[in-house]
Design an enzyme around this catalytic site. Structure first.
Site, PDB file in Angstrom:
ATOM      1  N   THR A 214      36.889  -2.146  28.694  1.00  0.00           N
ATOM      2  CA  THR A 214      37.467  -3.133  27.781  1.00  0.00           C
ATOM      3  C   THR A 214      38.152  -4.266  28.520  1.00  0.00           C
ATOM      4  O   THR A 214      38.712  -4.057  29.587  1.00  0.00           O
ATOM      5  CB  THR A 214      38.562  -2.470  26.906  1.00  0.00           C
ATOM      6  OG1 THR A 214      38.110  -1.224  26.427  1.00  0.00           O
ATOM      7  CG2 THR A 214      38.946  -3.353  25.738  1.00  0.00           C
ATOM      8  N   ARG A 242      27.105   5.060  20.211  1.00  0.00           N
ATOM      9  CA  ARG A 242      28.532   5.353  20.376  1.00  0.00           C
ATOM     10  C   ARG A 242      29.371   4.107  20.174  1.00  0.00           C
ATOM     11  O   ARG A 242      29.057   3.025  20.657  1.00  0.00           O
ATOM     12  CB  ARG A 242      28.785   5.926  21.766  1.00  0.00           C
ATOM     13  CG  ARG A 242      30.263   6.270  22.059  1.00  0.00           C
ATOM     14  CD  ARG A 242      30.982   5.180  22.821  1.00  0.00           C
ATOM     15  NE  ARG A 242      32.320   5.574  23.262  1.00  0.00           N
ATOM     16  CZ  ARG A 242      33.188   4.778  23.863  1.00  0.00           C
ATOM     17  NH1 ARG A 242      32.862   3.511  24.099  1.00  0.00           N
ATOM     18  NH2 ARG A 242      34.387   5.200  24.219  1.00  0.00           N
ATOM     19  N   VAL A 243      30.454   4.230  19.425  1.00  0.00           N
ATOM     20  CA  VAL A 243      31.430   3.163  19.226  1.00  0.00           C
ATOM     21  C   VAL A 243      32.797   3.711  19.613  1.00  0.00           C
ATOM     22  O   VAL A 243      33.178   4.806  19.186  1.00  0.00           O
ATOM     23  CB  VAL A 243      31.447   2.673  17.762  1.00  0.00           C
ATOM     24  CG1 VAL A 243      32.579   1.680  17.539  1.00  0.00           C
ATOM     25  CG2 VAL A 243      30.105   2.042  17.395  1.00  0.00           C
ATOM     26  N   GLY A 244      33.520   2.969  20.423  1.00  0.00           N
ATOM     27  CA  GLY A 244      34.842   3.400  20.854  1.00  0.00           C
ATOM     28  C   GLY A 244      35.954   2.820  20.002  1.00  0.00           C
ATOM     29  O   GLY A 244      35.765   2.492  18.835  1.00  0.00           O
ATOM     30  N   ASP A 245      37.110   2.655  20.617  1.00  0.00           N
ATOM     31  CA  ASP A 245      38.291   2.210  19.879  1.00  0.00           C
ATOM     32  C   ASP A 245      38.376   0.699  19.711  1.00  0.00           C
ATOM     33  O   ASP A 245      39.066   0.196  18.821  1.00  0.00           O
ATOM     34  CB  ASP A 245      39.559   2.683  20.599  1.00  0.00           C
ATOM     35  CG  ASP A 245      39.694   2.040  21.980  1.00  0.00           C
ATOM     36  OD1 ASP A 245      38.748   2.172  22.779  1.00  0.00           O
ATOM     37  OD2 ASP A 245      40.727   1.402  22.264  1.00  0.00           O
ATOM     38  N   THR A 265      43.002   0.239  26.402  1.00  0.00           N
ATOM     39  CA  THR A 265      41.806   0.269  27.235  1.00  0.00           C
ATOM     40  C   THR A 265      41.628   1.683  27.765  1.00  0.00           C
ATOM     41  O   THR A 265      42.574   2.463  27.823  1.00  0.00           O
ATOM     42  CB  THR A 265      41.914  -0.738  28.394  1.00  0.00           C
ATOM     43  OG1 THR A 265      40.678  -0.768  29.118  1.00  0.00           O
ATOM     44  CG2 THR A 265      43.046  -0.380  29.343  1.00  0.00           C
ATOM     45  N   GLY A 266      40.407   1.998  28.167  1.00  0.00           N
ATOM     46  CA  GLY A 266      40.140   3.332  28.686  1.00  0.00           C
ATOM     47  C   GLY A 266      39.207   4.115  27.779  1.00  0.00           C
ATOM     48  O   GLY A 266      38.350   3.540  27.107  1.00  0.00           O
ATOM     49  N   GLY A 268      37.999   5.436  24.775  1.00  0.00           N
ATOM     50  CA  GLY A 268      38.314   5.061  23.396  1.00  0.00           C
ATOM     51  C   GLY A 268      38.499   6.224  22.445  1.00  0.00           C
ATOM     52  O   GLY A 268      39.287   6.140  21.501  1.00  0.00           O
TER      53      GLY A 268
END
Length: 355
Positions: A214, A242-245, A265-266, A268
């Site tokens: 991110t 896949r979808v993160g934060d 960040t990181g 998610g």
């Protein structure tokens, strides 16, 4: 007499229910207001100010500062700033030149939030150079918060964004081919549940860097208004879809103009599970300094994981409060963030960490 008893009983129950509702509305806000924050004096910070994640944030801040230094709006600044990172030719984790998922596709997520609490985001977006700008269009041109996949791409094209060529950058293609040699990945249904396979997204890339994903940016302008943005290609070699934060408001990004703003960040998945940035802002609402608020969220993530699992997890938060104070905290060492509040002050700071 029976009528009187019935009346008292009903009213007692009504009062009890009302009390439960009041307790319910407090939720996590009341739990993250430790006494240590009570009566804490709030110092005057910097205005205008922009901070962003990782070393890429130094260049991103330059674009944002060009707007802030002219008394521009924080929203315009956080969009312009991360667009610089989205356009970089070599970048593992942001924009179309980033590393692909395990099926060879670069899919992008982004979000943006303004001082009025308006928000927009896109998820699983392909072949659009500036997803953060599409997220802003979602916020300003639709009644929705999030568009995803083909629908997000169609909307972007309708809004005049060019559809870019479907190809990997030279660096991304080389990294992908190298990963395929070791991954033994085959597109088998439920492969994630197959014992013995090693096709998970790696915690570390071949260059030794953590597989972070991110650039997040938050800013406060000369008028004291806050805004934030977040943009990513997600974890390198993630599962397709896949979808993160990053595109999730309250997870990867949250802004409350009365209180402050935060971005994450990181990994998610860990941020989503604790509604990380919302937690940070709520902690500031109850008197926590930005750094302390970020530390609370980091502690929550560490507490949720075993000592063995947490070794391969990096999550970090940065935050700004309404007074222009800022801070950050990370799970692991080696997270840094860029801070800019003057023409001659755009520095990279090593964040504090817990492990």
């Amino acid at each position: 007499m029976e009528l009187l008893v019935s009346f008292i009983f009903k009213n007692k129950n009504m009062i009890h229910r009302r009390r439960l509702l009041q307790i319910g509305t407090l939720g996590i806000s009341s739990m993250i207001a430790p006494k240590v924050f009570a009566g804490k004096k709030i110092s005057a910070g910097k205005k205008p100010l922009v901070i962003s994640t990782w070393d890429a944030g130094v260049n991103a801040n330059k674009g944002a500062w060009e707007i802030l230094r002219k008394n521009g709006r924080a929203l315009d600044a956080v969009e312009a700033g991360v667009m610089i990172t989205e356009a970089e030719k070599v970048n593992c984790c942001v924009g179309l030149n980033a590393y692909p998922d395990r099926d060879g596709y670069v899919t992008l997520d982004a979000s943006i939030m303004d001082e009025h609490g308006n928000a927009g985001s896109v998820a699983f977006l392909e072949r659009i150079k500036h997803p953060v700008s599409v997220a802003r269009r979602v916020m300003e041109k639709t009644p929705h918060v999030m568009l995803a996949g083909n629908g997000a791409q169609l909307f972007a094209v309708q809004q005049g964004f060019p559809l870019e060529e479907k190809k990997l950058s030279d660096e991304a293609e080389a990294a992908y081919k190298e990963w395929l040699k070791k991954s033994e990945y085959k597109p088998v249904i439920n492969i994630e549940n197959t014992k013995g396979q090693n096709a998970y997204a790696p915690a570390y890339l071949n260059n030794g860097f953590l597989n972070h994903d991110t650039i997040g940016m938050i800013a406060i302008d000369a008028q004291g208004n806050l805004s934030g943005s977040c943009t990513t290609s997600g974890l390198a070699f993630k599962m397709h879809g896949r979808v993160g934060d990053s595109p999730i408001i309250g997870a990867g990004l949250y802004v409350d103009n009365e209180i402050g703003a935060a971005v994450a960040t990181g990994v998610g998945e860990e941020v989503i599970k604790i509604c990380g940035t919302h937690m940070v802002v709520e902690a500031m609402r109850h008197g926590a300094a930005p750094e302390d608020a970020c530390k609370l969220a980091v502690e929550k993530i560490i507490k949720r994981n075993t000592s063995e699992k947490i070794k391969d997890i990096q999550v970090a938060f940065i935050a700004i409060d309404k007074n222009g104070n800022y801070g950050a905290y990370a799970v692991q060492k080696d997270f840094n963030y860029a801070v800019c509040y003057a023409d001659d002050h755009n520095e990279l700071i090593d964040s504090k960490y817990l492990l």
